[in-house]
Design a protein around this motif. Sequence first.
Motif, mmCIF file in Angstrom:
data_model
loop_
_atom_site.group_PDB
_atom_site.id
_atom_site.type_symbol
_atom_site.label_atom_id
_atom_site.label_comp_id
_atom_site.label_asym_id
_atom_site.label_seq_id
_atom_site.Cartn_x
_atom_site.Cartn_y
_atom_site.Cartn_z
ATOM 1 N N CYS A 47 42.497 63.153 67.449
ATOM 2 C CA CYS A 47 42.230 63.401 66.033
ATOM 3 C C CYS A 47 41.095 64.403 65.903
ATOM 4 C CB CYS A 47 41.865 62.106 65.315
ATOM 5 S SG CYS A 47 43.087 60.779 65.525
ATOM 6 N N VAL A 48 41.239 65.328 64.962
ATOM 7 C CA VAL A 48 40.244 66.368 64.790
ATOM 8 C C VAL A 48 38.911 65.765 64.356
ATOM 9 C CG1 VAL A 48 40.798 66.843 62.357
ATOM 10 C CG2 VAL A 48 39.883 68.679 63.825
ATOM 11 N N ASN A 49 37.815 66.345 64.884
ATOM 12 C CA ASN A 49 36.440 65.930 64.562
ATOM 13 C C ASN A 49 36.164 64.477 64.904
ATOM 14 O OD1 ASN A 49 35.677 68.485 63.532
ATOM 15 N ND2 ASN A 49 36.679 67.993 61.584
ATOM 16 N N ASP A 85 39.538 74.231 75.163
ATOM 17 C CA ASP A 85 39.061 74.492 73.801
ATOM 18 C C ASP A 85 38.480 75.901 73.752
ATOM 19 O OD1 ASP A 85 38.121 74.485 71.270
ATOM 20 O OD2 ASP A 85 36.711 72.821 71.507
ATOM 21 N N TYR A 100 37.469 67.730 69.396
ATOM 22 C CA TYR A 100 38.083 68.979 68.978
ATOM 23 C C TYR A 100 37.809 69.207 67.496
ATOM 24 C CZ TYR A 100 40.646 68.933 73.400
ATOM 25 O OH TYR A 100 40.972 68.925 74.723
ATOM 26 N N THR A 101 37.500 70.441 67.152
ATOM 27 C CA THR A 101 37.164 70.757 65.760
ATOM 28 C C THR A 101 38.279 71.516 65.051
ATOM 29 O OG1 THR A 101 36.032 72.775 66.508
ATOM 30 C CG2 THR A 101 34.705 70.781 66.257
ATOM 31 N N SER A 102 39.395 71.738 65.736
ATOM 32 C CA SER A 102 40.517 72.454 65.131
ATOM 33 C C SER A 102 41.817 71.709 65.412
ATOM 34 C CB SER A 102 40.624 73.881 65.685
ATOM 35 O OG SER A 102 39.457 74.628 65.404
ATOM 36 N N ILE A 103 42.689 71.721 64.424
ATOM 37 C CA ILE A 103 44.034 71.167 64.602
ATOM 38 C C ILE A 103 44.860 72.201 65.351
ATOM 39 C CG2 ILE A 103 46.088 70.317 63.419
ATOM 40 C CD1 ILE A 103 44.261 69.539 61.085
ATOM 41 N N VAL A 106 46.306 68.001 68.508
ATOM 42 C CA VAL A 106 45.214 67.320 67.825
ATOM 43 C C VAL A 106 45.579 67.231 66.342
ATOM 44 C CG1 VAL A 106 42.790 67.460 67.154
ATOM 45 C CG2 VAL A 106 43.474 67.996 69.486
ATOM 46 N N PRO A 161 45.313 65.892 62.168
ATOM 47 C CA PRO A 161 44.292 65.770 61.115
ATOM 48 C C PRO A 161 43.908 64.310 60.902
ATOM 49 C CG PRO A 161 46.456 66.078 60.134
ATOM 50 C CD PRO A 161 46.641 66.243 61.626
#
Length: 415
Positions: A156-158, A181, A199-202, A226, A228
């Motif tokens: 899942c992102v973030n 990444d 991870y900070t991006s989908i 990844v 949302p």
Amino acid sequence: ISWYWNFGDGSDTLYYEQTDSLLHYYILPGTYNVYLVTNGLLNGFPVTDTIFNEVTVFAQPVAMIDTSNLIVCLSSPVHFIDSSYTVDSDTIISWFWDFGDGWTSDLRNIDHVYDSIGEYLVTLNVSTTHYCESSDTVTVKVTTAPDITFNIENACVNSPTYFIPTESDVEITDWFWDFDDHNNPLYDTSTNASPSYVYTSIHTYNVTMVASSYQCEKHVTKSFLVYPVPYSDFSYISDYGDVQGRTLFNNQSIYAGSYLWDFGNGHTSTIESPIEVYEKDSTYLITLISKNEYGCADTSRYELLVFFKGLYFPTAFSPNNPNEQISKFTPRGVNLSKFLVQVFDIRGNLMWESDKLDENGSPVESWDGYYNGFLMPQGVYVWKANGTFRDGIVWKGSEFQSENPQTHGTVTLIK
């Protein structure tokens, strides 16, 4: 009649019965002058003879196996190298290897391949030209690349994504992870056994795991997406429906399909917008975990202050009733900081009053219908009261006596 030996190293021996040979141990190597003196009788006269000889004692060799290549992968050769030496002029002329798996060799240096993983005790025996011997033993470890893969959880992102290896059939000595990444190329690796990464991006990522059992490596790469995460939020309405402690929770989450509420009182719920009834004064931490279809979650928390307060009076009582709840005029209240109640007859005479509260802010005294030791006649009496709650709110009156709250009312004494 006697034999005297001098061994040349400071030690000697004397004996009187002939023996063909004897043993002597030299502590240090070297060349020793040894002599034997015999004493006898010839026709009753003493005679003596002496013989000299040099004895060269050689040192034991130092057997030594080179230890730089004793951990190998299955099917790879182990390079057995002899590093033995002598400390004098003696020379090593023979070698004997026992590889611990039933195989042997008399070569000085040799490659050997084991056919199964495990640990093997390897012994090297060396011998010199003068038959001086020594041995050395080492442990050889034969391993193989781990037969493992890994699982991915909470992609899942973030939020931390967890990478969990499966069990290995051999010891893992080193780990390396590449999380692919491109937004963070300098810090997207790890050497932990079970790492996590945010991870900070989908996006779709190709994660590589390298698991090593000494020099034997297993590479596994997995591609995954990844996802949302939802947005978790809620509001609440205290004393819902004018019932103290009853709370309505309005779920305001976005992109979520399932919910888990923790009301902070030991109760939980999976209803989207539940109602919870609290029974005690306290500050409760309310937690809502909202999940979407991918299992990604977001959490929101708020504190809820529950404060029960009230003051009520009965409308009738009967002093002759055996039930104490009915036989007395008993004010009921909670969380009062100060309080006064007075009871009057219809002529305005004060019959009874009280301002006593317990540790819960509840009235503790009751009127039993007596005045100056006499039971008052049956009829209607008037009470008046005032009070302030612990939160500073002034009591505005009892709604049970009228449609509008009143700070006074009537009570009927029944005989």
